[in-house]
Scaffold this active site. Sequence first.
Site, mmCIF file in Angstrom:
data_model
loop_
_atom_site.group_PDB
_atom_site.id
_atom_site.type_symbol
_atom_site.label_atom_id
_atom_site.label_comp_id
_atom_site.label_asym_id
_atom_site.label_seq_id
_atom_site.Cartn_x
_atom_site.Cartn_y
_atom_site.Cartn_z
ATOM 1 N N ASP A 50 82.894 81.322 34.456
ATOM 2 C CA ASP A 50 81.827 82.187 33.952
ATOM 3 C C ASP A 50 81.421 83.212 35.005
ATOM 4 O OD1 ASP A 50 80.046 83.192 32.123
ATOM 5 O OD2 ASP A 50 78.483 81.725 32.531
ATOM 6 N N HIS A 88 72.110 74.887 35.382
ATOM 7 C CA HIS A 88 73.363 74.133 35.478
ATOM 8 C C HIS A 88 74.094 74.369 36.798
ATOM 9 C CE1 HIS A 88 74.079 78.002 33.321
ATOM 10 N NE2 HIS A 88 74.979 78.133 34.276
ATOM 11 N N ARG A 191 66.316 86.232 40.203
ATOM 12 C CA ARG A 191 66.292 86.195 38.751
ATOM 13 C C ARG A 191 66.557 84.756 38.334
ATOM 14 N NH1 ARG A 191 70.631 88.878 34.701
ATOM 15 N NH2 ARG A 191 71.990 87.520 35.916
ATOM 16 N N LEU A 192 65.674 84.211 37.513
ATOM 17 C CA LEU A 192 65.863 82.860 37.007
ATOM 18 C C LEU A 192 66.806 82.934 35.821
ATOM 19 C CD1 LEU A 192 62.240 81.395 37.162
ATOM 20 C CD2 LEU A 192 63.995 81.459 38.938
ATOM 21 N N ASP A 193 68.061 82.562 36.058
ATOM 22 C CA ASP A 193 69.080 82.654 35.019
ATOM 23 C C ASP A 193 68.996 81.455 34.084
ATOM 24 O OD1 ASP A 193 71.735 83.760 33.959
ATOM 25 O OD2 ASP A 193 72.273 81.711 34.511
ATOM 26 N N GLU A 233 64.878 85.848 33.081
ATOM 27 C CA GLU A 233 65.804 86.331 32.074
ATOM 28 C C GLU A 233 65.666 85.478 30.824
ATOM 29 O OE1 GLU A 233 70.594 86.720 31.278
ATOM 30 O OE2 GLU A 233 69.665 84.924 32.117
ATOM 31 N N ASP A 291 76.051 91.153 30.583
ATOM 32 C CA ASP A 291 76.237 90.512 29.292
ATOM 33 C C ASP A 291 76.304 91.595 28.215
ATOM 34 O OD1 ASP A 291 76.240 87.941 30.341
ATOM 35 O OD2 ASP A 291 74.063 87.762 30.215
ATOM 36 N N LEU A 341 76.417 84.618 20.416
ATOM 37 C CA LEU A 341 76.325 85.050 19.035
ATOM 38 C C LEU A 341 75.290 86.145 18.821
ATOM 39 C CD1 LEU A 341 76.551 81.559 17.307
ATOM 40 C CD2 LEU A 341 78.392 83.140 17.875
ATOM 41 N N GLN A 343 74.720 88.886 20.767
ATOM 42 C CA GLN A 343 74.971 90.091 21.528
ATOM 43 C C GLN A 343 76.190 90.839 21.004
ATOM 44 O OE1 GLN A 343 75.385 88.683 25.573
ATOM 45 N NE2 GLN A 343 73.190 88.504 25.876
ATOM 46 N N ARG A 397 82.887 89.462 27.114
ATOM 47 C CA ARG A 397 82.018 90.250 27.982
ATOM 48 C C ARG A 397 82.785 91.063 29.014
ATOM 49 N NH1 ARG A 397 77.917 85.509 29.513
ATOM 50 N NH2 ARG A 397 79.895 84.399 29.408
#
Length: 476
Positions: A50, A88, A191-193, A233, A291, A341, A343, A397
């Site tokens: 990712d 994660h 940034r809190l992902d 985010e 994204d 789904l 975006q 992406r």
Amino acid sequence: MKNKIQLITYIDRLGCENIQDLNSLFNNELKGLFGGLHILPFYYPIDGEDAGFDPIDHELIDPRLGDWSDLNALSEEVDIMADLIVNHVSAKSVQFQDYLKNGKASKYASLFLTFDTVFPNGATGADLLSIYRPRPGFPFTKFKLNDGSSKLIWTTFTTNQIDIDVKSDAGIKYLEGILNTFEKGGVKMIRLDAAGYAIKQKGTSCFMIDETYDFIGQLTEKAKEKGIEVLVEIHSHYKTQIEIAKRVDYVYDFALPVLVLDTLFNKNAKSLKNWLAVSPRNAITVLDTHDGIGIVDVAREGEKKGLIEDVILNEIVNQMHKNSLGNSLKATGSAASNLDLYQVNCTYFDALGRDENAYFIARAIQFFVPGIPQVYYVGLFAGENDMDLLVKTNVGRDINRHYYSKEEITQNVDKPLFKKLKELMMLRNTHKAFNGDFKLIETAENLLHIKWININDWAELFIDLNKMSIKIKYSS
């Protein structure tokens, strides 16, 4: 955070081999354009499943890019933002591999969120169906432990992204350790992902529940104690953004990209103006990101109305696909292994049909609305959809994650559109009016008139949507 435009980029996709190259780029080709730099995941490894959002070691800079001393040196030139991936960690991490080997005896056992942590007595069909999903299927993966037993683990995104139990002592210690490393490394903002998914609780959607707000608030306080500001985010209904903005330093204005498209496609600024009347002022504004272009942020949620009517929103999505000559369809929805789904995967330039005038107007709107503008590296150069990369990786992406060479950077900074955008960016960064008061002047729906006033300094934006003409005036 400085009230200046920020750049968001990967290091290795912007003509740079390492952090030192990025430092050089900021001191030369991009000098003066940005007051802040959001570096997308630079942890080991940057080339995971990712694109770095599945870190094996969140506290280790990928050695191919450099080390923390290099980042510290860059932080002396520009304020650095980094991602704190709160939800994660990689399945390949030392911690999770130790858990697979030793099970309950592992010192990391409580770090990971299991199915029975949330559902100790099992889950009903209603429990499972109520879980909010950004991607198809249930958020669980069965893993086999070394002793032959199996365990069902929460995996909200992919099977390589193992959810953390952020309420456990081990989860709290894990996140605090990353914050400590960031503080020493010169990171000024995080940034809190994927923060919206961090708290799971039986009988809820497990997304942006009351306890999630509390968790975000507590983590924000810990960061602020270290002199680190926090951006959250969240892709969700616009009222969620308004609520979360009350608890953190900054939120994304993810509604803006589609509202600008609506304004330009339909020659009508009504929906945009309605949003600007209520939008959070502590926002980071975007048109594009790493994204896709978010749809859920302006859409209806159950009985709660969205910012754009359903029929019009569907037409906007279809127009994006048409403008991109159908290429965005190859990267969106169930195509190209795409799992997001909500975006549309497409560069913003292609979403506008590669119309340079429309693109310039879109950026002008972004730079004039309330908030601190953030420009994605592909958008900086009005980049086109990278179909070769999409075919190569089959990751949706990647259509908007081009790898620029040094030669391409040199070519792009000489283009007339870039020079025109550069002039506008310098105005946004340096004019005193933007540190004053925002005024949305009442006009007809086909007109947009924005004014900033700071005592004797002022700057104005006039757009006639019927003519697709733009005027920018400002005090000397």
